[in-house]
Design a protein around this motif. Structure first.
Motif, PDB file in Angstrom:
ATOM      1  N   TYR A 260      -5.114   2.877  -5.125  1.00  0.00           N
ATOM      2  CA  TYR A 260      -4.896   1.729  -4.229  1.00  0.00           C
ATOM      3  C   TYR A 260      -6.176   1.288  -3.523  1.00  0.00           C
ATOM      4  O   TYR A 260      -6.211   0.247  -2.886  1.00  0.00           O
ATOM      5  CB  TYR A 260      -3.770   2.050  -3.225  1.00  0.00           C
TER       6      TYR A 260
ATOM      7  N   ASN B 271      -5.350  -3.683  -6.812  1.00  0.00           N
ATOM      8  CA  ASN B 271      -4.370  -4.190  -5.849  1.00  0.00           C
ATOM      9  C   ASN B 271      -2.951  -3.762  -6.221  1.00  0.00           C
ATOM     10  O   ASN B 271      -2.654  -3.444  -7.370  1.00  0.00           O
ATOM     11  CB  ASN B 271      -4.538  -5.691  -5.571  1.00  0.00           C
ATOM     12  N   GLU B 272      -2.120  -3.785  -5.178  1.00  0.00           N
ATOM     13  CA  GLU B 272      -0.776  -3.240  -5.282  1.00  0.00           C
ATOM     14  C   GLU B 272       0.023  -3.870  -6.432  1.00  0.00           C
ATOM     15  O   GLU B 272       0.696  -3.167  -7.189  1.00  0.00           O
ATOM     16  CB  GLU B 272      -0.080  -3.535  -3.950  1.00  0.00           C
TER      17      GLU B 272
ATOM     18  N   VAL C 244       2.294   7.419  -2.535  1.00  0.00           N
ATOM     19  CA  VAL C 244       2.030   5.996  -2.785  1.00  0.00           C
ATOM     20  C   VAL C 244       2.207   5.183  -1.487  1.00  0.00           C
ATOM     21  O   VAL C 244       1.360   4.359  -1.136  1.00  0.00           O
ATOM     22  CB  VAL C 244       2.951   5.472  -3.923  1.00  0.00           C
TER      23      VAL C 244
ATOM     24  N   LYS D  19      -0.829   3.075   0.370  1.00  0.00           N
ATOM     25  CA  LYS D  19      -0.787   1.625   0.638  1.00  0.00           C
ATOM     26  C   LYS D  19      -1.172   1.364   2.092  1.00  0.00           C
ATOM     27  O   LYS D  19      -1.952   0.459   2.383  1.00  0.00           O
ATOM     28  CB  LYS D  19       0.621   1.077   0.366  1.00  0.00           C
TER      29      LYS D  19
END
Lengths: 121, 287
Positions: free
Chosen positions: A69, A73-74, A98, A102
């Motif tokens: 991340y 990008n997500e 995860v 983020k």
């Protein structure tokens, strides 16, 4: 005529990549991270297979997957990365890694603020 | 001669070990004599071994001049005294978890150790432990071992444990002689956090000193497991003490500091909780 470029699928097998059924050390996670990064940079669809993994730590998952991340990008990760053959407890751990990743990369100052908070307690 | 008497897993016992370190830490080319009396909780060999190694690195000679026979029997079975010139004894009841000194890079060796000491070696005598609990315990031990590898800057990692079949408990201790939580955090954030606050900060969810890589989950997940398992965790780092169990979270300060970090974990082996968490996370919703 419109050409649709089909993305190639690549499977990265954890046990094979690290040579162990215990996916526990951060150093081993780094090897997996480098493989996934390379494939994603090359616009592949990546399946990370946890088949036959017997033990997982968050330290391994942070390095292998959480780190992605920082560089991708997500939405690209969501679109091009899949995990397979995970135990239920592994899924829970990976989800947590995860979600933490983020937040971490969105707000790099958060760690400094939490230190300031504990100093103020 | 220094007498270590009634060492178990309490704040006072850690204080006695810190006092031992403080008493001899400046000595070089000297003889250090130790007496072990009344009681010595076998898992604490990890902490004692780490301290004695510090003395040995100053070329001191360590002598166990007097050991209570009951303590001696256990410390021969768990291999601790074999590091000090004694012959190994057979553990017929299989309740010890061997003392082990590992290089930080010995991850693969640690795996074999965990398999031998916690799984293979105890198949027959731990029928009560469900496989879910066993897996969580090993996972917890690994998270601590890996933490020491990543954060402590130690040369060696010391581990030891003990089964208490009658109490349905396992004690497992992992020790490093690295920089400690406080110095790690203060170095990273350029702060002056006390040892106690440093530990409190580190056990909170998502807090990490790693730069560029996420972290901060290992200790938080361990705490959640300890709570459910009705176990206990203790952290001794520099002069800070932290204890967590299902009913309390306590911090205190020692007189003098430990040269590194001790993490002691107590697990209940008769835990019947279901840790499988089936269907809680869908693979498609992870990323």
């Amino acid at each position: 005529m419109i050409y649709f470029k089909t993305m190639e699928n690549i499977t990265i097998n954890i046990v094979n990549s690290i040579g162990d059924v215990f996916a526990v050390e951060a150093e081993d996670g780094q090897k997996v991270f480098e493989l996934i990064s390379k494939a994603l940079r090359d616009h592949k669809n990546v399946v990370v297979s946890f088949q036959n993994v017997e033990m997982l730590t968050t330290a391994f998952l942070n390095t292998a997957i959480g780190q992605l991340y920082k560089d991708f990008n997500e939405s690209d990760i969501k679109r091009h990365l899949k995990a397979s053959d995970m135990s239920d407890s592994g899924k829970v751990a990976l989800k947590r890694v995860v979600d933490t990743a983020k937040l971490y990369y969105k707000d790099p100052e958060a760690m400094q603020r939490s230190i300031d908070n504990i100093l103020g307690d | 001669m220094t007498r270590l008497s009634s060492i178990n897993n309490t704040f006072d016992s850690y204080q006695k070990l810190i006092a031992l370190y403080q008493e001899h830490k400046e000595k070089m080319f000297d003889d250090i004599s130790i007496e072990l009396s009344y009681f010595f909780s076998a898992n604490m060999c990890a902490a004692l071994g780490a301290i004695l190694d510090r003395f040995k690195s100053n070329l001191n000679d360590i002598h166990f001049v007097q050991i209570n026979p009951e303590i001696e029997r256990i410390l021969l079975k768990n291999d601790f005294l074999t590091y000090y010139g004694r012959n190994r004894a057979l553990d017929t009841h299989n309740t010890t978890i061997k003392f082990q000194k590992l290089k930080k890079t010995d991850g693969k060796f640690f795996k074999n150790y965990v398999m031998d000491e916690l799984i293979e070696g105890h198949r027959s005598d731990l029928p009560k432990m469900s496989s879910g609990v066993k897996e969580k315990i090993i996972e917890a031990i690994y998270e601590i071992f890996v933490n020491a590898q990543i954060h402590s800057e130690t040369e060696f990692i010391y581990t030891c444990g003990q089964f208490f079949p009658n109490k349905n408990k396992i004690e497992f201790t992992i020790v490093d002689t690295g920089i400690g939580f406080k110095n790690r955090i203060n170095k990273r954030f350029n702060t002056k956090v006390s040892a106690e606050k440093a530990i409190l900060w580190a056990v909170r969810d998502k807090n990490t000193t790693k730069e560029g890589i996420t972290g901060g989950l290992g200790l938080a997940i361990l705490k959640e497991f300890i709570q459910r398992n009705r176990g206990k965790m203790q952290i001794v780092s520099n002069e800070g003490y932290y204890q967590f169990d299902a009913s309390s979270e306590v911090t205190k300060a020692f007189r003098g500091e430990f040269p590194g970090t001790i993490v002691n974990l107590q697990f209940s082996t008769d835990d019947k909780s279901n840790y499988t968490l089936k269907g809680e996370v869908n693979l498609d919703d992870i990323f």
